[in-house]
Design a protein around this motif. Structure first.
Motif, short mmCIF file in Angstrom:
data_model
loop_
_atom_site.label_atom_id
_atom_site.label_comp_id
_atom_site.label_asym_id
_atom_site.label_seq_id
_atom_site.Cartn_x
_atom_site.Cartn_y
_atom_site.Cartn_z
N THR A 104 42.86 32.67 36.81
CA THR A 104 42.69 32.19 37.20
C THR A 104 43.04 31.96 38.64
O THR A 104 42.92 31.17 39.31
CB THR A 104 45.05 32.64 37.32
OG1 THR A 104 44.68 34.16 38.23
CG2 THR A 104 45.71 33.24 35.99
N LEU A 105 41.24 32.96 38.74
CA LEU A 105 40.02 32.91 39.85
C LEU A 105 39.51 31.19 39.26
O LEU A 105 39.08 31.45 40.65
CB LEU A 105 40.12 33.67 39.88
CG LEU A 105 40.91 34.96 40.41
CD1 LEU A 105 40.48 36.06 40.52
CD2 LEU A 105 41.58 35.34 41.79
N GLY A 106 39.60 30.91 38.52
CA GLY A 106 38.29 30.11 38.19
C GLY A 106 36.96 30.67 38.53
O GLY A 106 37.07 31.78 38.38
N LEU A 147 28.80 36.92 42.63
CA LEU A 147 28.96 38.27 41.32
C LEU A 147 30.33 39.06 41.67
O LEU A 147 29.95 40.32 42.87
CB LEU A 147 27.74 39.07 41.10
CG LEU A 147 27.75 40.24 40.25
CD1 LEU A 147 28.65 39.76 38.76
CD2 LEU A 147 26.70 40.88 40.20
N SER A 148 31.42 38.84 41.05
CA SER A 148 32.24 40.23 41.21
C SER A 148 32.59 41.06 40.09
O SER A 148 33.04 40.63 38.69
CB SER A 148 34.09 39.38 41.20
OG SER A 148 34.07 38.46 42.23
N PHE A 149 32.27 42.60 40.74
CA PHE A 149 32.22 43.63 39.69
C PHE A 149 34.18 43.94 38.86
O PHE A 149 34.95 43.91 40.17
CB PHE A 149 31.49 44.84 39.85
CG PHE A 149 31.11 45.59 38.36
CD1 PHE A 149 32.57 46.28 38.04
CD2 PHE A 149 29.59 45.71 37.74
CE1 PHE A 149 31.67 47.10 36.40
CE2 PHE A 149 30.01 46.17 36.73
CZ PHE A 149 30.45 46.99 36.34
N GLN A 160 30.85 33.04 40.45
CA GLN A 160 31.71 31.89 41.35
C GLN A 160 30.70 31.01 41.80
O GLN A 160 30.06 31.94 43.00
CB GLN A 160 33.21 32.18 41.61
CG GLN A 160 33.71 30.95 42.75
CD GLN A 160 34.49 31.29 41.56
OE1 GLN A 160 34.37 30.03 40.64
NE2 GLN A 160 35.91 31.54 41.91
N THR A 161 30.66 29.20 41.94
CA THR A 161 29.80 29.29 42.77
C THR A 161 30.54 28.54 44.36
O THR A 161 31.81 28.53 44.42
CB THR A 161 29.16 27.79 42.34
OG1 THR A 161 30.28 27.07 41.60
CG2 THR A 161 28.40 28.59 41.20
N GLY A 162 30.25 28.42 45.00
CA GLY A 162 31.17 27.53 46.23
C GLY A 162 31.58 28.26 46.69
O GLY A 162 33.18 27.94 47.53
N CYS A 163 31.77 29.66 46.55
CA CYS A 163 32.95 30.98 47.26
C CYS A 163 32.50 31.47 47.65
O CYS A 163 31.04 32.77 47.99
CB CYS A 163 33.53 31.16 46.28
SG CYS A 163 34.68 32.00 46.41
N SER A 164 32.88 32.23 49.30
CA SER A 164 32.13 33.46 49.83
C SER A 164 32.80 34.63 49.28
O SER A 164 33.99 34.99 48.92
CB SER A 164 32.57 32.92 52.04
OG SER A 164 34.10 33.59 51.49
N ASP A 220 37.07 38.27 47.85
CA ASP A 220 37.98 39.39 47.67
C ASP A 220 39.77 39.30 48.53
O ASP A 220 40.18 40.21 47.68
CB ASP A 220 37.31 40.51 48.64
CG ASP A 220 35.87 40.94 47.92
OD1 ASP A 220 35.49 41.28 46.83
OD2 ASP A 220 35.30 41.83 49.27
N ARG A 221 39.64 38.41 49.01
CA ARG A 221 41.12 38.30 49.20
C ARG A 221 41.94 37.34 47.97
O ARG A 221 42.93 38.03 47.98
CB ARG A 221 41.04 36.76 49.72
CG ARG A 221 43.00 36.40 51.17
CD ARG A 221 42.45 35.02 51.54
NE ARG A 221 42.57 34.11 50.89
CZ ARG A 221 42.92 33.58 49.84
NH1 ARG A 221 44.51 34.04 49.40
NH2 ARG A 221 42.33 32.55 48.95
N LYS A 222 41.28 36.85 47.31
CA LYS A 222 42.12 35.95 46.14
C LYS A 222 42.27 37.41 44.86
O LYS A 222 42.69 38.45 43.76
CB LYS A 222 40.94 35.12 44.98
CG LYS A 222 40.78 33.58 46.09
CD LYS A 222 39.82 32.82 45.63
CE LYS A 222 40.14 31.52 45.86
NZ LYS A 222 39.36 30.67 45.23
N LEU A 223 41.38 38.64 44.47
CA LEU A 223 41.14 39.50 43.85
C LEU A 223 42.29 40.59 45.08
O LEU A 223 42.96 41.32 43.56
CB LEU A 223 40.07 39.91 43.70
CG LEU A 223 38.67 39.73 43.16
CD1 LEU A 223 37.54 40.24 43.23
CD2 LEU A 223 39.16 39.18 41.46
N ASP A 224 42.01 40.91 46.05
CA ASP A 224 42.96 41.59 46.39
C ASP A 224 44.73 40.99 45.77
O ASP A 224 44.90 41.79 45.67
CB ASP A 224 43.16 41.84 48.13
CG ASP A 224 43.18 42.51 48.56
OD1 ASP A 224 43.85 44.16 48.02
OD2 ASP A 224 44.94 42.55 49.28
N GLU A 225 44.81 39.73 45.85
CA GLU A 225 46.35 39.38 45.73
C GLU A 225 46.85 39.62 44.36
O GLU A 225 47.56 40.06 44.16
CB GLU A 225 46.59 37.82 45.87
CG GLU A 225 46.27 37.55 48.07
CD GLU A 225 46.51 36.44 48.18
OE1 GLU A 225 46.51 35.36 47.10
OE2 GLU A 225 45.88 35.72 49.31
#
Length: 412
Positions: A317-319, A284-286, A334-338, A343-348
């Motif tokens: 674009t993150l899926g 869960l990303s807020f 997101q399922t299947g994601c650490s 966080d790396r994707k969100l930071d980019e």
């Protein structure tokens, strides 16, 4: 001698007349006639046996003839009863044909063996004239589905007697509301319901629910009125287009954000609850959009709306499941994601937005990610609250002050 001839003559006459107990004693004959008397006696016995066999055969033929006459009479009665039944069926079908013109649903009847159209009601005929292209599609789909319909309905009709076999008064071990009992009752249905979608000439989609029956049917042509009744497939076509549109509209109001066309908080919460019940772990990303108030106050709310739409597209674009859950707040599920990968994707993505100066105002967001393990007993609301707290901690630590990122604006 005369006496012996008289005895022989009387004996033969009694035999020919069918006397029950004709008798001849050879000792009463003279010596010259005794041998002849024995032969006459043997001949008389053979004639008597032949007559008895002929009598029995005649009685048997008379009995068979009586049985045959009884069968012919019974067949006549059955034929008459069948003709009356057929006549009644013809009358009922004529009444059905007339009554179907008063329903707004379309009714199509096709022969089960030749697939020829044998009846359509008034709404169906109007549809064929007013929407020729859609009507051709509908006819094609009905006829393509017809073999499957016949196979299933024939199977159900044949399986019903087998399912009803058993001792009188015996009760099923299943409860009245058991799933198995419900499934069996659906399988023994005399009709089959299915859905179809058609594209009209104006590009709009139309949705229909079809209920199909397999029934006996007579052709209405006078030439074929003497034919035995045949099977036909009746399709009742119900227009579900408006109902589908209303359902989609209700779903959109309930689960879709009107500005970004993303799913809303209700959808996000139900999705997370579903994954918990299924035993699916997820992150869960807020996300909280930065500088939205500055954009609204300086460039107007239309620019602020465009800013939110841009962020929503970037997040997609993150899926995964991207949902707008508040004015400037988003969830990414997101399922299947650490946590680290997310966080790396969100930071980019955050750095890419900060580097984009094309809109004239700064763009960025603050975020935090939490892992929700499978079959967790912790309420979803707790995970949301904890992730919200982590996000604001991130905002206080990493959000760049507005004075450092504000772009030159002649209006300021």
């Amino acid at each position: 001698m005369d006496q012996s001839l008289k005895l022989l003559t009387n004996y033969l006459q009694d035999v020919l007349e069918g006397s029950q107990t004709p008798t001849l004693h050879p000792e009463d004959l003279s010596l010259d006639f005794r041998d002849l008397g024995k032969k006459v006696t043997l001949l008389a016995e053979a004639v008597h046996d032949l007559a008895e066999q002929l009598r029995q055969k005649t009685e048997s033929l008379e009995m068979e003839n009586q049985v045959l006459m009884d069968n012919i009479q019974a067949m006549d009665e059955i034929s008459w009863s069948l003709e009356q039944s057929n006549q009644e069926l013809r009358s009922n079908l004529a009444l059905v044909n007339a009554l179907t013109d008063y329903t707004h649903n379309m009714i199509f009847v096709y022969s089960a063996d030749t697939c020829q159209e044998v009846h359509t009601n008034q709404p169906a005929r109007w549809f064929q004239k007013a929407h020729a292209l859609a009507a051709a599609q509908l006819t094609r789909l009905l006829l393509e589905k017809q073999p499957e319909i016949q196979q299933q309905l024939d199977f159900h009709q044949k399986s019903q007697p087998e399912e009803s076999e058993g001792q009188p008064g015996a009760q099923s071990a299943e409860s009245p509301d058991s799933p198995e009992r419900t499934r069996n009752s659906m399988e023994c249905s005399s009709s089959m319901r299915w859905d179809m979608a058609l594209g009209d000439s104006d590009g709009t989609d139309a949705f229909y629910q079809v209920e199909s029956f397999l029934i006996p049917w007579f052709r209405s042509d006078p030439v074929d009125s003497h034919d035995a009744r045949k099977q036909a497939v009746v399709h009742i076509v119900i227009d579900e287009t408006e109902k589908q549109r209303r359902q989609k509209l209700i779903y959109r109001y309930a689960y879709v954000d009107p500005l970004t066309s993303l799913k809303n908080r209700r959808y996000a919460t139900e999705k997370m609850e579903q994954w918990l019940q299924e035993g699916t772990a997820f992150t869960l990303s807020f996300i909280d959009v930065d500088y939205l108030k500055y954009c609204n106050d300086t460039f107007g709310h239309e620019a602020g709306d465009a800013y939110l739409v841009g962020v929503s597209r970037a997040l997609q674009t993150l899926g995964g499941e991207v949902c707008r859950v508040g004015g400037d707040e988003f969830f990414v599920l997101q399922t299947g994601c650490s946590i680290a990968e997310q966080d790396r994707k969100l930071d980019e993505l955050r750095r890419m937005l900060l580097a984009d100066k094309s809109s004239g105002h700064p763009k960025s967001f603050s975020y935090a990610t939490t892992l929700v393990p499978a079959h967790s007993a912790t309420p979803i609301a707790t995970y949301i609250s904890d992730t919200d707290t982590k996000m604001y901690q991130y905002k206080q630590k990493y959000k760049i002050p507005l004075s450092d990122v504000v772009y030159k604006d002649d209006r300021v």
